[in-house]
Design a protein around this motif. Structure first.
Motif, short mmCIF file in Angstrom:
data_model
loop_
_atom_site.label_atom_id
_atom_site.label_comp_id
_atom_site.label_asym_id
_atom_site.label_seq_id
_atom_site.Cartn_x
_atom_site.Cartn_y
_atom_site.Cartn_z
N HIS A 138 13.89 -26.36 9.03
CA HIS A 138 13.79 -25.51 7.84
C HIS A 138 13.22 -26.27 6.65
O HIS A 138 13.34 -25.81 5.51
CB HIS A 138 15.16 -24.92 7.50
N ALA B 77 20.49 -24.72 -1.60
CA ALA B 77 19.77 -23.60 -0.99
C ALA B 77 19.97 -23.57 0.51
O ALA B 77 19.86 -22.51 1.14
CB ALA B 77 18.28 -23.69 -1.33
N GLN C 180 18.54 -18.04 4.89
CA GLN C 180 17.20 -18.56 4.65
C GLN C 180 16.19 -17.41 4.53
O GLN C 180 15.59 -16.97 5.50
CB GLN C 180 16.81 -19.51 5.77
N THR C 181 16.03 -16.96 3.28
CA THR C 181 15.09 -15.87 2.99
C THR C 181 13.82 -16.36 2.32
O THR C 181 12.93 -15.56 2.03
CB THR C 181 15.77 -14.82 2.09
N ASP C 182 13.74 -17.65 2.05
CA ASP C 182 12.56 -18.23 1.40
C ASP C 182 11.58 -18.69 2.49
O ASP C 182 11.93 -19.51 3.33
CB ASP C 182 12.98 -19.41 0.52
N LYS D 68 9.36 -20.79 2.33
CA LYS D 68 9.17 -22.24 2.27
C LYS D 68 10.18 -22.98 3.16
O LYS D 68 9.94 -24.13 3.52
CB LYS D 68 9.30 -22.73 0.83
N HIS D 69 11.28 -22.31 3.44
CA HIS D 69 12.32 -22.93 4.27
C HIS D 69 12.56 -22.08 5.52
O HIS D 69 13.69 -21.75 5.86
CB HIS D 69 13.60 -23.09 3.47
N SER D 70 11.47 -21.74 6.18
CA SER D 70 11.55 -20.94 7.39
C SER D 70 11.30 -21.81 8.61
O SER D 70 10.49 -22.74 8.58
CB SER D 70 10.51 -19.81 7.33
N ALA E 143 9.78 -15.52 6.44
CA ALA E 143 11.18 -15.89 6.29
C ALA E 143 11.92 -15.67 7.60
O ALA E 143 11.75 -14.64 8.26
CB ALA E 143 11.83 -15.08 5.17
#
Length: 675
Positions: free
Chosen positions: A357, A365, A370-372, A374-376, A383
């Motif tokens: 992630h 965060a 994990q809805t961002d 950038k962190h998927s 996401a």
């Protein structure tokens, strides 16, 4: 009132006695005027020297050359000698010597009364003398003729050092110190701290020195005149600092001796430049280590993005009100052993999740869904919606007992790897000496919370040498001041490392508030994430999946103690039995035991089957780490030796039923995951 330089202040009330006679008045005036007399004596001496020199050398060309050279040499020597003083004093001294020597040369050659020589003497002499009187008056009111801070430094062997303008804060004075080049070092100041404390009449721990890391002759002298820790603060009077906040918020454990909050951070923060840390807590019996642990634990358990595992061989004596808040709590040595193995398995699972992630280290965060994008963990950049990963604290209370059973290697891998997995290891014990905890593990823990210790040697096990040199001395308290401590951890300014603090006091009245915190956390705090749960269950099996959990919503009455009025009191199979009737006589052989205790030894195949059954029984009981010594009773019943069991355990390891746990111990691989 006596002022020690630029803010290093010690106050003394001087008794004022009535002046009842002219003699006492005259003696007082003489005593006050004495420091101002030397410049006037110098002016008079120059005048007499000029008259005598004129009688000796009037009109002599050779004497003129000699006196001129002597004047230049004396002025240069004065300038050179003043290099260790302030620039104003150096210039003032050089001008005074130059003017006096020039007049003396002219008076010796031409005569003190020739031309304007007498007028220059009568005007210039008093002006120079008065300039020094004014300088002395502005500098200090001390009749000794020197500033008190210079007198203080001279008494402790730092006469040539210079104190700069002090920064005065409430109950804290910080003064820059410049040592003499080539003759004094920061180590000299560290050795002089007890003398400075004695001169100022303050405790040894109230005087600290913070060396400048870029210089061996510069630093800051810190003095805290009043100990603000003397008044005990009850924990229930203030309670947690950030209830419902994040574990990234500071954990407030108490206060420093100048009133500032005693704060600690466990997770790292790349924006603040702070690394994540583990924590080692130590202190002798009666030093307040238990209350300090409760301060830290209640702070952690009021944050919404953290879970905690606890090992406490004292059967949760201090922490029982908080039991509902722990995700996993154990007390037996066998359970602690499997908890260590579970932590080892959880670390790579969590680091893999964080890496997938795109988290280089755990942050707040990461604990949320994990809805961002950038962190998927999805390759397409959308996401992923994965559940979050809460911060994870594993606490080993009275770890000396655990280390004695498990060995030094038990915590080494955890301490070295857990920080990158969003985990903090907290180890609490009385004395972190070499025979209690390995040096490698102690160094890897990073943070230190040091309460009172019995001697300086024990202090050296906990605090870095630089902190001890700066004035930290926990052996001064021992167990006479419970709660006093030093805190060394990332995020705390280094100049604070040698500042003593004090944690708050837990009383009997605090139990109800602790229970409220535990109930709040059980309902509203973070739940264990799927990644951590699966990794722990893979290793610990039922020891984790069927771990003891306290249900805060359960009734106080147990079901076993409740009776249904409509429920029959006798089982249906026993309804026809007459309790007054005699039992029937036993037949032949009916008195033989069901299991032969001796005289029977199973064949190898049956023995292996029995051993496999014994392993399954250990697993069912939650004891997931075993060794030959755990089969002592089994060997006695079946007539086999421990070496035979050791060989069969190795075979089970090769078959995948067991995993190597080190030190001749084996970890049971749960059958449901092995299948």
């Amino acid at each position: 009132m006596k002022h020690l330089g630029g803010g290093l202040v010690a106050t003394y009330e001087e008794p004022i006695h009535p002046r009842t006679s002219g003699g006492s008045t005259r003696s007082y005036l003489v005593r006050r005027l004495q420091p101002h007399l030397p410049p006037w004596i110098g002016v008079a001496g120059v005048g007499i020297a000029g008259a005598l020199g004129n009688w000796r050398w009037e009109g002599s060309a050779g004497a003129g050359v000699g006196l001129t050279l002597a004047s230049v040499a004396l002025t240069g020597a004065t300038w050179w000698a003043g290099k260790t003083t302030s620039s104003q004093r150096r210039l003032h001294s050089a001008i005074t010597v130059a003017a006096g020597s020039a007049w003396l040369t002219g008076a010796c050659l031409a005569g003190p009364l020739t031309g304007a020589m007498d007028d220059l003497y009568l005007i210039g002499g008093p002006v120079l003398a008065l300039s020094w009187n004014v300088r002395l008056t502005l500098r200090t009111s001390d009749p000794a003729g020197e500033t008190a801070d210079k007198g203080l430094l001279e008494r402790v062997g730092l006469a040539r050092a210079q104190i700069g303008a002090a920064k005065v804060e409430p109950n804290r004075v910080t003064a820059p110190l410049l040592l003499d080049a080539g003759t004094q070092t920061n180590d000299d100041v560290a050795k002089a701290l007890p003398g400075i404390a004695s001169a100022l009449d303050v405790p040894r721990t109230a005087v600290r020195y913070q060396p400048d890391p870029s210089s061996e002759r510069r630093g800051e002298l810190v003095i805290v005149p009043r100990d603000m820790l003397a008044d005990t603060v009850r924990w229930e009077e203030e309670g947690p600092a950030f209830p419902g906040g994040s574990i990234t918020d500071p954990l407030i454990l108490g206060v420093y001796d100048d009133g500032a909050p005693l704060a600690l951070w466990l997770p790292g923060d790349k924006q603040a430049g702070r690394n994540a840390t583990h924590l080692l807590i130590a202190g002798m019996t009666g030093s307040g280590k238990g209350d300090g642990a409760l301060n830290l634990m209640t702070e952690i358990l009021t944050r919404k993005d953290v879970i905690m595992w606890l090992s406490d061989p004292k059967e949760f004596q201090d922490f029982r009100p908080l039991l509902p808040a722990y995700d996993w709590a154990v007390s037996a040595s066998a359970d602690t052993e499997i908890m260590v193995e579970a932590v080892k398995a959880v670390i790579p699972a969590r680091t893999k999740w964080l890496g997938a992630h795109k988290y280089r280290q755990w942050e707040a965060a990461a604990s949320r869904k994990q809805t961002d994008p950038k962190h998927s963990c999805h390759d397409d950049g959308t996401a992923c919606g994965c559940p979050g990963l809460p911060f994870h604290v594993t606490w080993f209370e009275e770890a000396g007992v655990s280390l004695g059973l498990l060995g030094d290697d038990a915590f080494n891998s955890i301490a070295n790897l857990a920080r990158s997995a969003g985990m903090a290891l907290i180890v609490s014990l009385q004395r972190p000496s070499h025979d209690q905890i390995a040096t490698t593990t102690r160094d890897a823990l990073g943070g230190r919370l040091c309460f009172g210790v019995p001697n300086a040697t024990a202090a050296g096990f906990m605090l870095p040498d630089t902190v001890l040199d700066a004035g930290a001395a926990p052996e001064r308290w021992a167990n006479r001041r419970p709660g006093y401590n030093y805190l060394v951890a990332p995020g705390i300014p280094e100049e604070r490392y040698a500042d003593p603090g004090r944690t708050r006091w837990f009383t009997d009245e605090s139990v109800s508030l602790m229970e409220t915190i535990a109930q709040w956390f059980a309902r509203n705090g973070a739940q264990v994430d799927p990644v951590t749960e699966k990794a722990a269950a893979t290793v610990a099996g039922r020891a984790y999946t069927e771990r003891r959990r306290v249900d805060v919503d359960a009734s106080d009455l147990e079901d076993d103690d409740m009776t249904d009025e409509n429920e029959p009191l006798v089982d249906a199979d026993d309804e026809g039995i007459d309790p007054e009737q005699e039992l029937p006589a036993l037949g032949d052989g009916a008195d033989l035991p069901l299991v032969q205790e001796t005289g029977y030894k199973p064949d190898p195949a049956e023995a292996r089957q029995l051993l496999a059954q014994a392993i399954a029984e250990f697993e069912a009981a939650g004891q997931m780490v075993i060794g030959p010594k755990d089969f002592t009773d089994w060997c006695d019943r079946n007539g086999y030796s421990r070496p035979w069991v050791s060989e069969r355990l190795k075979e089970a390891y090769l078959e995948g039923r067991l995993a190597d746990a080190g030190r001749g111990r084996w970890r049971i691989v749960p059958q449901m995951y092995n299948a």
